[in-house]
Design an enzyme around this catalytic site. Structure first.
Site, PDB file in Angstrom:
ATOM      1  N   ASN A   1      94.814   5.012   0.229  1.00 33.63           N
ATOM      2  CA  ASN A   1      94.383   3.707  -0.310  1.00 33.63           C
ATOM      3  C   ASN A   1      92.986   3.297   0.174  1.00 33.63           C
ATOM      4  O   ASN A   1      92.407   2.337  -0.342  1.00 33.63           O
ATOM      5  CB  ASN A   1      95.401   2.606   0.004  1.00 33.63           C
TER       6      ASN A   1
ATOM      7  N   ASP B   1     105.184  -0.624  -5.201  1.00 35.59           N
ATOM      8  CA  ASP B   1     104.081  -0.362  -6.129  1.00 35.59           C
ATOM      9  C   ASP B   1     104.093  -1.326  -7.318  1.00 35.59           C
ATOM     10  O   ASP B   1     105.145  -1.784  -7.744  1.00 35.59           O
ATOM     11  CB  ASP B   1     104.165   1.091  -6.620  1.00 35.59           C
TER      12      ASP B   1
HETATM   13  C1  IPE Z   1     101.674   4.126  -3.230  1.00 33.29           C
HETATM   14  O1  IPE Z   1     101.070   3.395  -4.215  1.00 33.29           O
HETATM   15  C2  IPE Z   1     101.257   3.586  -1.885  1.00 33.29           C
HETATM   16  C3  IPE Z   1     101.786   2.287  -1.526  1.00 33.29           C
HETATM   17  C4  IPE Z   1     102.687   1.635  -2.195  1.00 33.29           C
HETATM   18  C5  IPE Z   1     101.262   1.735  -0.313  1.00 33.29           C
HETATM   19  P1  IPE Z   1      99.689   3.852  -4.888  1.00 33.29           P
HETATM   20  O2  IPE Z   1      99.409   2.884  -5.970  1.00 33.29           O
HETATM   21  O3  IPE Z   1      98.651   4.034  -3.849  1.00 33.29           O
HETATM   22  O4  IPE Z   1     100.076   5.295  -5.455  1.00 33.29           O
HETATM   23  P2  IPE Z   1      99.420   6.153  -6.617  1.00 33.29           P
HETATM   24  O5  IPE Z   1      97.929   6.150  -6.397  1.00 33.29           O
HETATM   25  O6  IPE Z   1      99.777   5.506  -7.903  1.00 33.29           O
HETATM   26  O7  IPE Z   1     100.041   7.497  -6.472  1.00 33.29           O
HETATM   27  C1  IPE Z   2     100.702  -2.317  -4.281  1.00 31.34           C
HETATM   28  O1  IPE Z   2     100.570  -1.982  -5.597  1.00 31.34           O
HETATM   29  C2  IPE Z   2     100.731  -1.165  -3.354  1.00 31.34           C
HETATM   30  C3  IPE Z   2      99.507  -0.979  -2.554  1.00 31.34           C
HETATM   31  C4  IPE Z   2      98.912   0.179  -2.512  1.00 31.34           C
HETATM   32  C5  IPE Z   2      98.988  -2.071  -1.725  1.00 31.34           C
HETATM   33  P1  IPE Z   2      99.204  -1.464  -6.231  1.00 31.34           P
HETATM   34  O2  IPE Z   2      98.039  -2.163  -5.633  1.00 31.34           O
HETATM   35  O3  IPE Z   2      99.144   0.021  -6.140  1.00 31.34           O
HETATM   36  O4  IPE Z   2      99.392  -1.931  -7.724  1.00 31.34           O
HETATM   37  P2  IPE Z   2      99.162  -1.063  -9.032  1.00 31.34           P
HETATM   38  O5  IPE Z   2      99.933   0.212  -8.847  1.00 31.34           O
HETATM   39  O6  IPE Z   2      97.699  -0.806  -9.139  1.00 31.34           O
HETATM   40  O7  IPE Z   2      99.696  -1.896 -10.132  1.00 31.34           O
HETATM   41 MG    MG Z   3      99.827   1.524  -7.335  1.00 26.50          MG
END
Ligand code: IPE
Ligand code: IPE
Ligand code: MG
Length: 228
Positions: free
Chosen positions: A59, A11
Site C-alpha cells: 500500500n 477491502d
Molecule cells: C488489500 O487491499 C490490503 C488491505 C486490505 C490492507 P488492496 O486494495 O491493497 O489489495 P489489491 O491491491 O486490490 O490486491
Molecule cells: C481499504 O480499501 C483497504 C486499504 C488498503 C486501506 P481500499 O482503500 O483498498 O479501497 P478500494 O479497494 O480501492 O475500494
Molecule cells: Mg482495495
C-alpha cells in the site's frame, strides 16, 4: 459455536466512497466505523481472536496524501478505542513492520499494546505495514540471528508475527475481489475463505452472522477423509 480466530481483509473503502461521490478518505473514515462495529460483535458471537488487514507492505504505492490520512486515522482510532478495549477485556496487537511508520503512530501503538497486554477475553490483531512474504522473511532472519540451524513447521510458525496464535479458521475479504493480496499466506493454509460483494464500510453485526453461518456449513477435512 466458538470461533478461535477470524481474519478480515478490509477491502473496498475507496470504491464504497466513490459510488457515493465522496473522497477515498471519507471511505476510510467509514471503514474505521465498520471496524468498531465488528469489535463490538466479538463477545456476542463468541469470537476469541480477530485480525484486521489495515495497511499492506504494497500500500506504500498509493499517493502520500492517502497514506498520511490512513496513518492519522489509525493513530486517532488507537487513542479513541483504548477505553473500549479495556472495558471489553480485549488485548490489542499491531502486527507488521514498524519501520517507515510515523513516530507518533508508533507511540500510540506501543501505548495501546501496553495498556491492554493483560486483557484475556479476546485478542485483536491490527495488521499495519503487514505483508505475509515480509513476515516469513522476518521470521527466517530472526531464526538465523538466534542461531537456529533447522526449521520445522511449528518453529517457523512460532517465529511469525502471529507466534503462538491459532491459525485463522476463516479469512473474509470484502469488496468483491477474490485474492489474498499477501495476507496470512502461511497461517491461512487451511482457513475457510469467504468473499463478499459488499464493501468493508457495509459490514455489520448481521453480516458477521451470515459469515459465521456460511462457515458452519463448510466441511473442514484438513486433508483427511470425511468421517461421517
Ligand atoms: C488489500 O487491499 C490490503 C488491505 C486490505 C490492507 P488492496 O486494495 O491493497 O489489495 P489489491 O491491491 O486490490 O490486491
Ligand atoms: C481499504 O480499501 C483497504 C486499504 C488498503 C486501506 P481500499 O482503500 O483498498 O479501497 P478500494 O479497494 O480501492 O475500494
Ligand atoms: Mg482495495
Amino acid at each position: 459455536m466458538q470461533i478461535n480466530h477470524i481474519a478480515f481483509v478490509m477491502d473496498g473503502n475507496g470504491r464504497w466512497a466513490s459510488q457515493r461521490g465522496k473522497s477515498r478518505k471519507y471511505g476510510h473514515k467509514k471503514g474505521v466505523e465498520a471496524l468498531k462495529k465488528v469489535l463490538q460483535s466479538l463477545k456476542f458471537y463468541n469470537i476469541s481472536m480477530a485480525s484486521f488487514y489495515a495497511f499492506s507492505t504494497e500500500n506504500w504505492k498509493r499517493p502520500k496524501e492517502e497514506i498520511d490520512a490512513l496513518f492519522s486515522m489509525m493513530k486517532q482510532y488507537l487513542k479513541n478505542t483504548e477505553t473500549e478495549l479495556l472495558n471489553n477485556d480485549i488485548k490489542l496487537n499491531v502486527l507488521g513492520r514498524r519501520e517507515g511508520l510515523p513516530l507518533d503512530l508508533i507511540e500510540s501503538i506501543k501505548k495501546a499494546e501496553e495498556l491492554t497486554k493483560s486483557c484475556k477475553s479476546h485478542t485483536v490483531n491490527l495488521m499495519i505495514n503487514y505483508g505475509s512474504r515480509a513476515e516469513i522473511c522476518d521470521a527466517f532472519n530472526k531464526a538465523i540471528k538466534e542461531g537456529e540451524t533447522f526449521i520445522d513447521e511449528k518453529k517457523l510458525s512460532d517465529y511469525l508475527y502471529t507466534a503462538y496464535m491459532p491459525d485463522p479458521d476463516i479469512i473474509v475479504r470484502t469488496g468483491g475481489d477474490m485474492r489474498l493480496s499477501n495476507f496470512m499466506l502461511y497461517q491461512g493454509a487451511y482457513s475457510e475463505l469467504i468473499f463478499t460483494n459488499y464493501y468493508w464500510p457495509e459490514i455489520n453485526k448481521m453480516r458477521i452472522k451470515e459469515i459465521l453461518d456460511e462457515f458452519s456449513k463448510r466441511k473442514r477435512r484438513f486433508g483427511a477423509l470425511d468421517n461421517k
